[in-house]
Every structure is written in structure tokens, then in C-alpha cells.
Design a protein around this motif. Structure first.
Motif, PDB file in Angstrom:
ATOM      1  N   MET A  54       0.837  -1.212   0.000  1.00 19.67           N
ATOM      2  CA  MET A  54       0.000   0.000   0.000  1.00 19.67           C
ATOM      3  C   MET A  54       0.866   1.255   0.000  1.00 19.67           C
ATOM      4  N   THR A  55       0.526   2.201  -0.830  1.00 17.27           N
ATOM      5  CA  THR A  55       1.280   3.449  -0.899  1.00 17.27           C
ATOM      6  C   THR A  55       0.795   4.401   0.199  1.00 17.27           C
ATOM      7  N   THR A  56       1.731   5.140   0.786  1.00 17.96           N
ATOM      8  CA  THR A  56       1.384   6.165   1.762  1.00 17.96           C
ATOM      9  C   THR A  56       0.693   7.326   1.056  1.00 17.96           C
ATOM     10  N   THR A  57      -0.429   7.788   1.630  1.00 13.68           N
ATOM     11  CA  THR A  57      -1.016   9.041   1.146  1.00 13.68           C
ATOM     12  C   THR A  57      -0.066  10.171   1.529  1.00 13.68           C
ATOM     13  N   LEU A  58       0.214  11.069   0.609  1.00 13.03           N
ATOM     14  CA  LEU A  58       1.183  12.128   0.894  1.00 13.03           C
ATOM     15  C   LEU A  58       0.513  13.440   1.282  1.00 13.03           C
ATOM     16  N   ILE A  59      -0.723  13.655   0.817  1.00 13.75           N
ATOM     17  CA  ILE A  59      -1.452  14.885   1.156  1.00 13.75           C
ATOM     18  C   ILE A  59      -2.885  14.510   1.530  1.00 13.75           C
ATOM     19  N   PRO A  60      -3.224  14.620   2.819  1.00 16.07           N
ATOM     20  CA  PRO A  60      -4.580  14.259   3.248  1.00 16.07           C
ATOM     21  C   PRO A  60      -5.630  15.088   2.491  1.00 16.07           C
ATOM     22  N   ASN A  61      -6.638  14.455   2.020  1.00 13.47           N
ATOM     23  CA  ASN A  61      -7.726  15.100   1.267  1.00 13.47           C
ATOM     24  C   ASN A  61      -7.285  15.699  -0.066  1.00 13.47           C
ATOM     25  N   ASN A  62      -6.005  15.453  -0.406  1.00 10.32           N
ATOM     26  CA  ASN A  62      -5.510  15.856  -1.722  1.00 10.32           C
ATOM     27  C   ASN A  62      -5.730  17.342  -2.025  1.00 10.32           C
ATOM     28  N   THR A  63      -5.511  18.179  -1.034  1.00  9.08           N
ATOM     29  CA  THR A  63      -5.650  19.626  -1.246  1.00  9.08           C
ATOM     30  C   THR A  63      -4.726  20.391  -0.309  1.00  9.08           C
ATOM     31  N   LEU A  64      -4.280  21.575  -0.761  1.00 12.91           N
ATOM     32  CA  LEU A  64      -3.471  22.454   0.089  1.00 12.91           C
ATOM     33  C   LEU A  64      -4.329  23.525   0.755  1.00 12.91           C
ATOM     34  N   MET A  65      -5.606  23.551   0.408  1.00 13.03           N
ATOM     35  CA  MET A  65      -6.481  24.611   0.907  1.00 13.03           C
ATOM     36  C   MET A  65      -6.982  24.276   2.312  1.00 13.03           C
ATOM     37  N   THR A  66      -6.907  25.256   3.203  1.00 16.57           N
ATOM     38  CA  THR A  66      -7.441  25.085   4.551  1.00 16.57           C
ATOM     39  C   THR A  66      -8.272  26.318   4.908  1.00 16.57           C
ATOM     40  N   GLU A  67      -9.114  26.129   5.898  1.00 21.76           N
ATOM     41  CA  GLU A  67      -9.977  27.238   6.320  1.00 21.76           C
ATOM     42  C   GLU A  67      -9.196  28.329   7.039  1.00 21.76           C
ATOM     43  N   THR A  68      -8.215  27.925   7.827  1.00 21.15           N
ATOM     44  CA  THR A  68      -7.526  28.874   8.708  1.00 21.15           C
ATOM     45  C   THR A  68      -6.015  28.639   8.691  1.00 21.15           C
ATOM     46  N   PRO A  69      -5.246  29.649   9.135  1.00 22.36           N
ATOM     47  CA  PRO A  69      -3.797  29.470   9.298  1.00 22.36           C
ATOM     48  C   PRO A  69      -3.449  28.304  10.224  1.00 22.36           C
ATOM     49  N   GLU A  70      -4.169  28.186  11.306  1.00 24.40           N
ATOM     50  CA  GLU A  70      -3.911  27.091  12.251  1.00 24.40           C
ATOM     51  C   GLU A  70      -4.026  25.729  11.555  1.00 24.40           C
ATOM     52  N   GLU A  71      -5.066  25.568  10.768  1.00 28.02           N
ATOM     53  CA  GLU A  71      -5.206  24.305  10.031  1.00 28.02           C
ATOM     54  C   GLU A  71      -4.106  24.149   8.975  1.00 28.02           C
TER      55      GLU A  71
END
Lengths: 78, 78, 78, 78, 78, 78
Positions: free
Chosen positions: D1-18
Motif C-alpha cells: 500500500m502506498t502512503t497518502t502524501l497529502i490528506p484530502n488531496n488539497t493544500l487549501m485550509t480554512e484557517t492558518p492554524e489548520e
């Protein structure tokens, strides 16, 4: 004789692959300019090519050079 | 034979995940170009995969490559 | 006497080659400003010029300086 | 099994903290992809969590990842 | 008393030379903020000023600070 | 309890000085998140505050964080 630091005196390349090769070239030319003695460089090549930490550091330098070249070429966007 | 430095000769990917995988790939291909001997590379893999400082450095290289790829893809904004 | 940190007080150069030479120069002038004693610097030159890890690190510094100079010159695009 | 490298496949987040939490996550997933053995990783965690130089290096990687994520999100400007 | 981190609370300078000096200053003030004891800092100065690897690392920090200052000043373009 | 990674969940600051302080804060919070044990962190502080190479590395991390914060704030240009 002074070492040429940028072959053909340009950051522009036709393709990403050529841009990447240029990044490798630029990083090597800095080492050549700092240590002009060819024999000394060849001796060191045997060291860093078998040292994982140094190989990773070389990758870091190339990544940094490539960032500049890629930006210069506007990422080869069509 | 020369090592290919950028698979498919493009920085463009469909998704961030593929962009990240490309960043990993690019960093490995520089190591391959610097140390073309496969056996030598395999031996080193056992070293860096168990050395926390080297693993962190690998992360640094990938982060740098990814910054370029992400910018090239305009961050995969919709 | 204070060390000059940027020759001619400008980041602008005619060509990429000159920009690269400026990057090398800027990186050396920081070392000069931090260690003003010429004899001490000369002694160290013999060390880093024969140490592959340090040569790679020098390449990293030059790559970083060059990124700034290249951006300043808009990558010498025509 | 390959490791997922980016959860949810996106760089977009709601906030700086996220976005910051995503930077931490991305840096860890590269280590996981390079050393897939969980036990090996857990053993190393005890090492780097008590080594100030390594902790600083981890901070460097996260800072680099975060730079990309922050740019992707246009710095969460309103 | 808290250490001032940015003299005059601005990144703007008249010239590249002043921008470079500010980069050196900013990097030193972080060290001062982390190690406020002047005697301890002076003792370390004798160490890093004679250690080529550390001098190169200082060059790396200054290059990174300068990149930000140069961008802030739009590279002092006329 | 999870460590807060960005105080007030914003990269925006009134002044460069505050932006610089935020950069220092962000870098420390990553270390805190990686090593949550306060006693362990305090013990390490005595180490890195007296180690010139580590102090320089801390400066590198802060410089990188600050680059992002400064860009986010459009360099506090008037």
C-alpha cells in the motif's frame, strides 16, 4: 582562467528536463569555482557519492537552483 | 545512459498528491544521477531510512522541490 | 573600516553570468564581515576547499543569494 | 500500500492554524513514505524528540512546507 | 527587557547595502533574543568566527533574511 | 490537549517587529508540538542556547518563518 558559472549565459531552457540539468550544472560550477583543482574535486567525488547525508545535501542545492530556473522559465507553462 | 531527471518532462500534475509524489521522485533522481550505481544506492538506503537526522533532511529536500511544483501548478486552485 | 557588503551598491547586472558572480561575491563578503582577519580566513579556505560537505554548503548559500539576484533582474528575460 | 502524501488531496485550509497543522502532517508523511516501518519510526521519535539540533531541523522543514501552504491559501487574507 | 528584533521597526532601506546590513542585524538579534547573556555570546563569537562550517551557515541565514528584505524593497529598482 | 500552532490564528500583524516576534513564536510552537514535555524542553534550552551552531540554525528557521509572515503582510508597506 576564470570558471564559467552559467553555460551560455542564460537561465532559459526549452524544457523542464533541460532546466533540471542546468540546475545540476550550476551547482557543480560553484564547487569548481571554489575548488579549481580537478584532482582534488575527483577525490572528493568518491566521498560524497557514497555518503548519504552529502547526497541529500546535494539534492537540496539542486532543488534550490531549480526553483530559480523554473521561475525564470515561467515553469514552462504552455 | 543519462538519468532522466524529470519524468514526462513536465512539472504539471492533475492533483496535489501527484505533485507531491513528483517532488519525491525528483529528489531521488538527483541522487541517482550523482550516484548511478544501484547497489551503492541500495546500501545507503538502509542507512538513511534509519537515521532520523537524514530522514528530516530528506523531508527538507522534498519540501523545497514541492514548493516549485506547487507554484508551477498554481497550487491546484480551482 | 566597515566591509562593503554589496559591490557598487546594486543587485542589477547585465547578464546571468555577472549575477552569478555577484552571488558568489555577496556570500564571501558576509564571511569577511563576520571574520575580518584575513589570515584567519585564508587558513579556513584550505579547510573548506577540501571538505566536500562544506563545498556543498557553500553551493547552498550561493544558490540562495542567486535566487534573490535573479528575481531582482527579472531573470534577465528579454 | 502506498502512503497518502497529502490528506484530502488539497493544500487549501480554512484557517492558518489548520494550514500549520497540514504543514506538520505533510512533513511527517514524507518520513513515513521513506521509512514505512512503524516500529522503526517510533524508535527514532524517541531520539529526535530529545535532540535539540534535530528538533530545530524539524522546525525548518515545517517552516518550508508552511510557506507553500500559506502561499496556496493567499495567506488567508480576508 | 525584551530584545528589539527589527531596528526602527521597518524593512525599508534606502539602498541594497543598507538592506544587506539590516539582514546581518536581524540575524544577530535572533541570536541575542535566544541567548540574552552577553558574555555567553561573546565566548561563542570566538568559536564561530574561526569555524568555516559555521561561517557558511551564518552566510545562509543572512542570505535568507536578505531575500525577504530585498523583496520588501522591490529590489531597490529605480 | 493539542498545542496551538498559531496564536490568534492569523499571520497578520500591525508591525514588522510584531511579525518578527510571531516568527519566533511559530518556530517555538513546532518544537513544543514535537516535544510536549516541558521539562525535556527546558533541559534542551540550556544546550542550544550555548551551542553556536544550533543558535545559527534557530536563526535559519526564524528567517524562513519570517519570510512567510512578511509576504502575508505585504511587507508592511504603507
Amino acid at each position: 582562467m576564470t570558471t564559467t558559472l552559467i553555460p551560455n549565459n542564460t537561465l532559459m531552457t526549452e524544457t523542464p528536463e533541460e532546466g533540471r540539468a542546468l540546475a545540476v550544472k550550476l551547482s557543480r560550477l560553484i564547487i569548481k569555482a571554489t575548488q579549481p583543482d580537478e584532482e582534488a574535486r575527483n577525490k572528493m567525488r568518491g566521498v560524497y557519492a557514497n555518503d548519504p547525508a552529502m547526497l541529500i545535501s546535494i539534492g537540496q542545492v539542486v532543488a534550490t537552483e531549480f526553483a530559480t530556473i523554473a521561475a525564470a522559465n515561467n515553469y514552462w507553462r504552455k
